[in-house]
Design a protein around this motif. Structure first.
Motif, PDB file in Angstrom:
ATOM      1  N   ARG A  49      -4.806   9.971 -12.144  1.00  0.00           N
ATOM      2  CA  ARG A  49      -3.716   9.709 -13.078  1.00  0.00           C
ATOM      3  C   ARG A  49      -2.573   8.963 -12.380  1.00  0.00           C
ATOM      4  O   ARG A  49      -1.997   8.025 -12.932  1.00  0.00           O
ATOM      5  CB  ARG A  49      -3.205  11.024 -13.676  1.00  0.00           C
ATOM      6  N   ALA A  50      -2.261   9.392 -11.158  1.00  0.00           N
ATOM      7  CA  ALA A  50      -1.189   8.729 -10.404  1.00  0.00           C
ATOM      8  C   ALA A  50      -1.585   7.288 -10.051  1.00  0.00           C
ATOM      9  O   ALA A  50      -0.758   6.378 -10.085  1.00  0.00           O
ATOM     10  CB  ALA A  50      -0.872   9.523  -9.144  1.00  0.00           C
ATOM     11  N   VAL A  51      -2.874   7.090  -9.704  1.00  0.00           N
ATOM     12  CA  VAL A  51      -3.350   5.738  -9.392  1.00  0.00           C
ATOM     13  C   VAL A  51      -3.202   4.833 -10.609  1.00  0.00           C
ATOM     14  O   VAL A  51      -2.729   3.698 -10.508  1.00  0.00           O
ATOM     15  CB  VAL A  51      -4.825   5.775  -8.935  1.00  0.00           C
ATOM     16  N   LYS A  52      -3.596   5.339 -11.777  1.00  0.00           N
ATOM     17  CA  LYS A  52      -3.490   4.554 -13.008  1.00  0.00           C
ATOM     18  C   LYS A  52      -2.037   4.209 -13.312  1.00  0.00           C
ATOM     19  O   LYS A  52      -1.720   3.086 -13.720  1.00  0.00           O
ATOM     20  CB  LYS A  52      -4.107   5.323 -14.176  1.00  0.00           C
ATOM     21  N   THR A  53      -1.150   5.153 -13.097  1.00  0.00           N
ATOM     22  CA  THR A  53       0.276   4.905 -13.352  1.00  0.00           C
ATOM     23  C   THR A  53       0.806   3.782 -12.466  1.00  0.00           C
ATOM     24  O   THR A  53       1.563   2.920 -12.913  1.00  0.00           O
ATOM     25  CB  THR A  53       1.090   6.197 -13.099  1.00  0.00           C
ATOM     26  N   ILE A  54       0.361   3.777 -11.202  1.00  0.00           N
ATOM     27  CA  ILE A  54       0.790   2.730 -10.273  1.00  0.00           C
ATOM     28  C   ILE A  54       0.245   1.369 -10.704  1.00  0.00           C
ATOM     29  O   ILE A  54       0.961   0.366 -10.745  1.00  0.00           O
ATOM     30  CB  ILE A  54       0.345   3.063  -8.835  1.00  0.00           C
ATOM     31  N   LEU A  55      -1.028   1.346 -11.045  1.00  0.00           N
ATOM     32  CA  LEU A  55      -1.671   0.078 -11.384  1.00  0.00           C
ATOM     33  C   LEU A  55      -1.154  -0.510 -12.686  1.00  0.00           C
ATOM     34  O   LEU A  55      -1.148  -1.735 -12.856  1.00  0.00           O
ATOM     35  CB  LEU A  55      -3.192   0.267 -11.477  1.00  0.00           C
ATOM     36  N   ASP A  56      -0.726   0.335 -13.609  1.00  0.00           N
ATOM     37  CA  ASP A  56      -0.212  -0.159 -14.889  1.00  0.00           C
ATOM     38  C   ASP A  56       1.002  -1.051 -14.712  1.00  0.00           C
ATOM     39  O   ASP A  56       1.290  -1.903 -15.569  1.00  0.00           O
ATOM     40  CB  ASP A  56       0.151   1.023 -15.808  1.00  0.00           C
ATOM     41  N   ASP A  57       1.723  -0.865 -13.607  1.00  0.00           N
ATOM     42  CA  ASP A  57       2.943  -1.644 -13.378  1.00  0.00           C
ATOM     43  C   ASP A  57       2.692  -2.905 -12.552  1.00  0.00           C
ATOM     44  O   ASP A  57       3.619  -3.671 -12.290  1.00  0.00           O
ATOM     45  CB  ASP A  57       3.989  -0.776 -12.646  1.00  0.00           C
ATOM     46  N   GLU A  58       1.449  -3.115 -12.133  1.00  0.00           N
ATOM     47  CA  GLU A  58       1.138  -4.260 -11.279  1.00  0.00           C
ATOM     48  C   GLU A  58       0.566  -5.424 -12.081  1.00  0.00           C
ATOM     49  O   GLU A  58      -0.086  -5.228 -13.101  1.00  0.00           O
ATOM     50  CB  GLU A  58       0.131  -3.859 -10.183  1.00  0.00           C
ATOM     51  N   MET A  59       0.798  -6.645 -11.590  1.00  0.00           N
ATOM     52  CA  MET A  59       0.233  -7.831 -12.208  1.00  0.00           C
ATOM     53  C   MET A  59      -1.268  -7.908 -11.911  1.00  0.00           C
ATOM     54  O   MET A  59      -1.718  -7.438 -10.869  1.00  0.00           O
ATOM     55  CB  MET A  59       0.916  -9.088 -11.673  1.00  0.00           C
ATOM     56  N   PRO A  60      -2.052  -8.503 -12.831  1.00  0.00           N
ATOM     57  CA  PRO A  60      -3.503  -8.609 -12.608  1.00  0.00           C
ATOM     58  C   PRO A  60      -3.856  -9.284 -11.287  1.00  0.00           C
ATOM     59  O   PRO A  60      -4.809  -8.884 -10.610  1.00  0.00           O
ATOM     60  CB  PRO A  60      -3.977  -9.446 -13.799  1.00  0.00           C
TER      61      PRO A  60
END
Length: 458
Positions: free
Chosen positions: A23-34
């Motif tokens: 869940r924490a990994v997904k939260t981090i990745l959601d804020d990153e550019m592709p």
């Protein structure tokens, strides 16, 4: 993303994966550019790549997949189920799908196409049939099409209904019942007019377009020249079949620039990145050119052998300086002209203008370098260090240097233009070949001038 930031992010995500805190990994990745997510995935171990990729949203997964290397894409496709493959490619634009398919082995291509709907398969197959490096191969078929009989209000309704599936909506294209391109209109134009105004009254009818078979580099330069957001692509009957957008143009220009740099360095261009290439691939790309240049360079040895008995050791001590300066002068001119030809600043019909300009430049440069050479040999080497450089020898070397620079500059500017006329890539005849040719000519010029001026004292 900076290198230090990437390193910190990799360490953080690796720690979270060890803790199985997805869940924490997904939260981090959601804020990153592709693009940054793709770079991150490339740096992580292969076993972690599918795990992280499955945490991405559909849209972010598709955008990230496009930015990844072909090897990573193939690895993910091999571990994904058919439904996962369909979900990813359903979110992609057709041109991006085609780009991926062109890099994949047949078995992977079969899986991708089998998960596409009939319309997408038709579009993919149509694009794949266009000639290599043509406008048709980089276009997207997702564009907004309007009718001239519609009102502004109807156009906005159309844009709202189809915008999610289109690569760009800023520029819309007006077509007739048979898809003939008759005009274009921007969203800005629509916003500045009344809802009841007809498109026929506000559209631009003088529309720049290219054909599917036009060279993609020429199209990219055209879009850059006219500052367009997109360029419509039409067939032989002026029916619009797609558009080329700015992001496609940037990819083309980067690809062409990389190819030209490789050719100018006497390396066979490769579509793979340096780290993705095997030692065998790099060897194959470099050895042909090195062999050719080595064999051609043996002519300098023949010339030295021919004049060795007649020229003094002092004169031969200046050979590296003459050849090096001539090669550098020729390379300067060839690189400048090659670049100007590539971006259409000049054309072969400007050859006389180029030669006249380079002649004046070479004479002025040659005079300065010849004077500096004379001063260095006579004052520094001759008087300060006690070498036997008489003023006659210094003058001979300086004159040879001047003539070499003038000829090197003229050859350097002329060779790329001749290559263009012969329908060759001007980058092929850039630095390495120019340097080799100039080395041979400069040595001949030097020896002839030395024999002519010092024949009585050698």
């Amino acid at each position: 993303m900076e290198y230090n930031e990437l390193t910190e992010l990799i360490e953080k995500i690796s720690a979270l994966l060890t803790e199985k805190n997805f869940r924490a990994v997904k939260t981090i990745l959601d804020d990153e550019m592709p693009q940054d997510v793709a770079t991150l995935l490339e740096e992580l171990p292969d076993k972690d790549m599918p795990v992280i990729f499955r945490l991405l949203s559909k849209e972010q997964a598709a955008d990230t997949f496009v930015e990844m290397s072909s090897d990573s894409q193939e690895m993910l496709i091999n571990v994904f189920s058919d439904s996962e493959i369909k979900a990813i490619f359903d979110e992609m634009f057709v041109d991006d799908t085609v780009d991926i398919i062109e890099e994949m082995p047949a078995s992977v291509v079969k899986r991708i196409i089998s998960q596409s709907d009939a319309e997408t398969r038709h579009q993919i197959n149509e694009i794949l049939q266009y000639p290599k490096d043509s406008a048709g191969t980089i276009m997207t078929v997702e564009y907004v099409s309007l009718k001239k009989s519609w009102t502004v209000s109807q156009c906005f309704d159309r844009i709202r209904q189809t915008a999610l599936d289109k690569e760009t909506i800023y520029t819309c294209y007006v077509t007739d019942e048979k898809r003939h391109l008759i005009g274009c209109v921007t969203v800005k134009d629509l916003l500045l007019h009344d809802y009841n105004d007809l498109i026929a009254d506000i559209m631009e009818t003088d529309v720049l377009s290219v054909e599917t078979t036009d060279d993609k580099e020429a199209v990219a330069l055209q879009i850059s020249k006219y500052d367009l957001n997109a360029m419509p692509v039409v067939d032989k009957e002026n029916r619009i079949v797609g558009i080329i957008t700015v992001d496609d143009v940037l990819d083309v220009l980067e690809e062409e620039a990389t190819e030209d740099i490789a050719k100018m360095a006497a390396v066979t261009p490769s579509s793979d990145t340096y780290l993705d290439q095997s030692v065998w691939q790099i060897w194959k790309n470099r050895i042909p050119w090195l062999l050719i240049l080595m064999i051609s360079a043996t002519f300098t040895g023949l010339i030295i052998n021919a004049y060795e008995a007649t020229l003094s050791a002092l004169l031969f001590a200046c050979v590296p300086m003459i050849m090096g300066t001539g090669g550098n002068a020729g390379s300067q001119a060839s690189v400048t002209i090659t670049r100007s030809l590539a971006i259409n600043e000049i054309s072969p019909r400007d050859v006389l203008k180029v030669l006249w300009k380079e002649l004046r430049v070479s004479v002025s440069l040659g005079l300065v370098l010849a004077c500096a050479c004379f001063a260095k040999l006579y004052l520094l080497d001759g008087l300060a260090f006690g070498n036997e450089y008489t003023w006659q020898i210094c003058l001979t070397v300086s004159i040879a240097l001047f003539v070499t620079i003038v000829i090197a500059k003229l050859i350097g500017c002329l060779m790329p233009i001749l290559a263009k006329v012969c329908r060759l890539d001007p980058a092929v005849v850039a630095s390495p070949f120019i340097t080799t040719i100039v080395d041979i000519l400069s040595l001949v010029i030097y020896c002839l001038i030395a024999q002519a001026l010092l024949s009585g004292g050698m």
